[in-house]
Write a protein that holds these residues in place. Structure first.
Motif, mmCIF file in Angstrom:
data_model
loop_
_atom_site.group_PDB
_atom_site.id
_atom_site.type_symbol
_atom_site.label_atom_id
_atom_site.label_comp_id
_atom_site.label_asym_id
_atom_site.label_seq_id
_atom_site.Cartn_x
_atom_site.Cartn_y
_atom_site.Cartn_z
ATOM 1 N N ASN A 99 61.101 39.173 28.464
ATOM 2 C CA ASN A 99 60.706 38.175 29.463
ATOM 3 C C ASN A 99 59.897 37.019 28.886
ATOM 4 O O ASN A 99 59.473 36.132 29.625
ATOM 5 C CB ASN A 99 59.897 38.856 30.571
ATOM 6 C CG ASN A 99 60.711 39.913 31.273
ATOM 7 O OD1 ASN A 99 61.837 39.663 31.690
ATOM 8 N ND2 ASN A 99 60.173 41.110 31.392
ATOM 9 N N THR A 100 59.698 37.022 27.572
ATOM 10 C CA THR A 100 58.836 36.013 26.951
ATOM 11 C C THR A 100 59.336 34.590 27.186
ATOM 12 O O THR A 100 58.545 33.692 27.479
ATOM 13 C CB THR A 100 58.684 36.287 25.444
ATOM 14 O OG1 THR A 100 58.188 37.619 25.276
ATOM 15 C CG2 THR A 100 57.704 35.325 24.805
ATOM 16 N N ASP A 101 60.639 34.369 27.086
ATOM 17 C CA ASP A 101 61.172 33.000 27.249
ATOM 18 C C ASP A 101 60.877 32.438 28.636
ATOM 19 O O ASP A 101 60.422 31.299 28.765
ATOM 20 C CB ASP A 101 62.675 32.958 26.979
ATOM 21 C CG ASP A 101 63.006 33.107 25.505
ATOM 22 O OD1 ASP A 101 62.102 32.944 24.661
ATOM 23 O OD2 ASP A 101 64.185 33.391 25.208
ATOM 24 N N ILE A 102 61.117 33.225 29.671
ATOM 25 C CA ILE A 102 60.856 32.705 31.027
ATOM 26 C C ILE A 102 59.355 32.589 31.270
ATOM 27 O O ILE A 102 58.907 31.667 31.941
ATOM 28 C CB ILE A 102 61.560 33.526 32.131
ATOM 29 C CG1 ILE A 102 61.460 32.771 33.470
ATOM 30 C CG2 ILE A 102 61.005 34.930 32.220
ATOM 31 C CD1 ILE A 102 62.344 33.287 34.567
ATOM 32 N N MET A 103 58.562 33.481 30.682
ATOM 33 C CA MET A 103 57.112 33.353 30.814
ATOM 34 C C MET A 103 56.634 32.054 30.180
ATOM 35 O O MET A 103 55.808 31.338 30.756
ATOM 36 C CB MET A 103 56.410 34.552 30.175
ATOM 37 C CG MET A 103 56.579 35.845 30.943
ATOM 38 S SD MET A 103 55.984 37.285 30.016
ATOM 39 C CE MET A 103 54.283 36.838 29.701
ATOM 40 N N ASP A 104 57.165 31.733 28.982
ATOM 41 C CA ASP A 104 56.802 30.478 28.309
ATOM 42 C C ASP A 104 57.141 29.275 29.193
ATOM 43 O O ASP A 104 56.359 28.335 29.297
ATOM 44 C CB ASP A 104 57.549 30.348 26.977
ATOM 45 C CG ASP A 104 57.103 31.357 25.922
ATOM 46 O OD1 ASP A 104 56.054 31.998 26.098
ATOM 47 O OD2 ASP A 104 57.838 31.499 24.919
ATOM 48 N N LEU A 105 58.310 29.317 29.817
ATOM 49 C CA LEU A 105 58.728 28.244 30.713
ATOM 50 C C LEU A 105 57.780 28.142 31.907
ATOM 51 O O LEU A 105 57.322 27.057 32.266
ATOM 52 C CB LEU A 105 60.156 28.499 31.201
ATOM 53 C CG LEU A 105 60.697 27.560 32.273
ATOM 54 C CD1 LEU A 105 61.016 26.198 31.666
ATOM 55 C CD2 LEU A 105 61.936 28.147 32.922
ATOM 56 N N LEU A 106 57.464 29.285 32.523
ATOM 57 C CA LEU A 106 56.629 29.287 33.726
ATOM 58 C C LEU A 106 55.202 28.855 33.446
ATOM 59 O O LEU A 106 54.600 28.127 34.244
ATOM 60 C CB LEU A 106 56.658 30.672 34.375
ATOM 61 C CG LEU A 106 57.985 31.064 35.018
ATOM 62 C CD1 LEU A 106 57.989 32.536 35.397
ATOM 63 C CD2 LEU A 106 58.280 30.185 36.217
ATOM 64 N N VAL A 107 54.638 29.292 32.328
ATOM 65 C CA VAL A 107 53.269 28.887 32.031
ATOM 66 C C VAL A 107 53.201 27.374 31.831
ATOM 67 O O VAL A 107 52.209 26.738 32.204
ATOM 68 C CB VAL A 107 52.677 29.671 30.828
ATOM 69 C CG1 VAL A 107 53.153 29.141 29.490
ATOM 70 C CG2 VAL A 107 51.164 29.706 30.898
ATOM 71 N N GLY A 108 54.272 26.797 31.319
ATOM 72 C CA GLY A 108 54.344 25.344 31.184
ATOM 73 C C GLY A 108 54.395 24.631 32.524
ATOM 74 O O GLY A 108 54.113 23.441 32.614
ATOM 75 N N GLN A 109 54.746 25.372 33.573
ATOM 76 C CA GLN A 109 54.783 24.821 34.926
ATOM 77 C C GLN A 109 53.551 25.234 35.735
ATOM 78 O O GLN A 109 53.516 25.078 36.950
ATOM 79 C CB GLN A 109 56.059 25.275 35.630
ATOM 80 C CG GLN A 109 57.301 24.742 34.964
ATOM 81 C CD GLN A 109 58.585 25.288 35.567
ATOM 82 O OE1 GLN A 109 58.610 26.325 36.221
ATOM 83 N NE2 GLN A 109 59.668 24.574 35.345
ATOM 84 N N GLY A 110 52.546 25.790 35.053
ATOM 85 C CA GLY A 110 51.278 26.092 35.704
ATOM 86 C C GLY A 110 51.110 27.507 36.228
ATOM 87 O O GLY A 110 50.084 27.824 36.831
ATOM 88 N N VAL A 111 52.086 28.376 36.031
ATOM 89 C CA VAL A 111 51.960 29.762 36.492
ATOM 90 C C VAL A 111 50.969 30.491 35.590
ATOM 91 O O VAL A 111 51.011 30.348 34.360
ATOM 92 C CB VAL A 111 53.328 30.480 36.485
ATOM 93 C CG1 VAL A 111 53.180 31.952 36.846
ATOM 94 C CG2 VAL A 111 54.290 29.781 37.441
ATOM 95 N N ARG A 112 50.072 31.245 36.208
ATOM 96 C CA ARG A 112 49.095 32.046 35.464
ATOM 97 C C ARG A 112 49.562 33.491 35.426
ATOM 98 O O ARG A 112 50.120 34.000 36.393
ATOM 99 C CB ARG A 112 47.723 31.999 36.143
ATOM 100 C CG ARG A 112 47.050 30.650 36.033
ATOM 101 C CD ARG A 112 45.646 30.649 36.637
ATOM 102 N NE ARG A 112 44.795 31.620 35.983
ATOM 103 C CZ ARG A 112 43.948 32.443 36.634
ATOM 104 N NH1 ARG A 112 43.868 32.421 37.945
ATOM 105 N NH2 ARG A 112 43.205 33.284 35.970
ATOM 106 N N PHE A 113 49.279 34.158 34.312
ATOM 107 C CA PHE A 113 49.589 35.571 34.142
ATOM 108 C C PHE A 113 48.310 36.307 33.814
ATOM 109 O O PHE A 113 47.574 35.896 32.912
ATOM 110 C CB PHE A 113 50.588 35.763 33.000
ATOM 111 C CG PHE A 113 51.923 35.127 33.246
ATOM 112 C CD1 PHE A 113 52.890 35.789 33.984
ATOM 113 C CD2 PHE A 113 52.206 33.861 32.760
ATOM 114 C CE1 PHE A 113 54.121 35.198 34.234
ATOM 115 C CE2 PHE A 113 53.429 33.269 32.996
ATOM 116 C CZ PHE A 113 54.391 33.926 33.743
ATOM 117 N N VAL A 114 48.047 37.397 34.552
ATOM 118 C CA VAL A 114 46.875 38.209 34.259
ATOM 119 C C VAL A 114 47.267 39.682 34.182
ATOM 120 O O VAL A 114 48.169 40.135 34.887
ATOM 121 C CB VAL A 114 45.739 38.017 35.291
ATOM 122 C CG1 VAL A 114 45.273 36.568 35.328
ATOM 123 C CG2 VAL A 114 46.149 38.446 36.675
ATOM 124 N N VAL A 115 46.599 40.390 33.274
ATOM 125 C CA VAL A 115 46.802 41.827 33.137
ATOM 126 C C VAL A 115 45.474 42.533 33.374
ATOM 127 O O VAL A 115 44.409 41.989 33.120
ATOM 128 C CB VAL A 115 47.392 42.217 31.762
ATOM 129 C CG1 VAL A 115 48.787 41.648 31.581
ATOM 130 C CG2 VAL A 115 46.496 41.789 30.632
#
Length: 112
Positions: A54-70
């Motif tokens: 899922n790294t590629d879509i995560m990279d795309l989404l973070v560039g659009q302002g999506v935050r990821f937290v664990v």
């Protein structure tokens, strides 16, 4: 003008990681100015691992302002660290507490 919408996406199952990320992508694409945070705990953290599928879509989404937290509790219980995730993935003490706080702040809750 539509008010800014804030959505917290709950991910606790590895098998649903791709679906959760597609949901985030759809929200970013279709709702101008939406704020999104993907909160992971339990087996869901596995879907955000560095070098994973899922790294590629995560990279795309973070560039659009999506935050990821664990969840730090989950990381400890699985002997994982922040280094197991892309550098933009943040940690919170407790994933479930983060979900409750976001909802109390008026965020919309989505669990794929």
């Amino acid at each position: 003008m539509m008010p800014t919408l804030r959505v917290v996406i709950h991910l606790d199952e590895r098998e649903k990681a791709a679906l959760a990320l597609r949901n985030a992508n759809n929200l970013v694409t279709d709702l101008e100015g939406v704020e999104i945070e993907v909160v992971t705990h339990a087996d869901g953290v596995e879907g955000l691992r560095a070098g994973g599928p899922n790294t590629d879509i995560m990279d795309l989404l973070v560039g659009q302002g999506v935050r990821f937290v664990v969840c730090e509790n989950t990381l400890r219980s699985r002997s994982l660290s922040e280094k197991d995730f892309p550098g933009y993935v943040e940690t919170v003490g407790s994933g479930i507490v983060e979900l409750i706080v976001k909802q109390a702040e008026g965020w919309y809750y989505l669990r794929p």
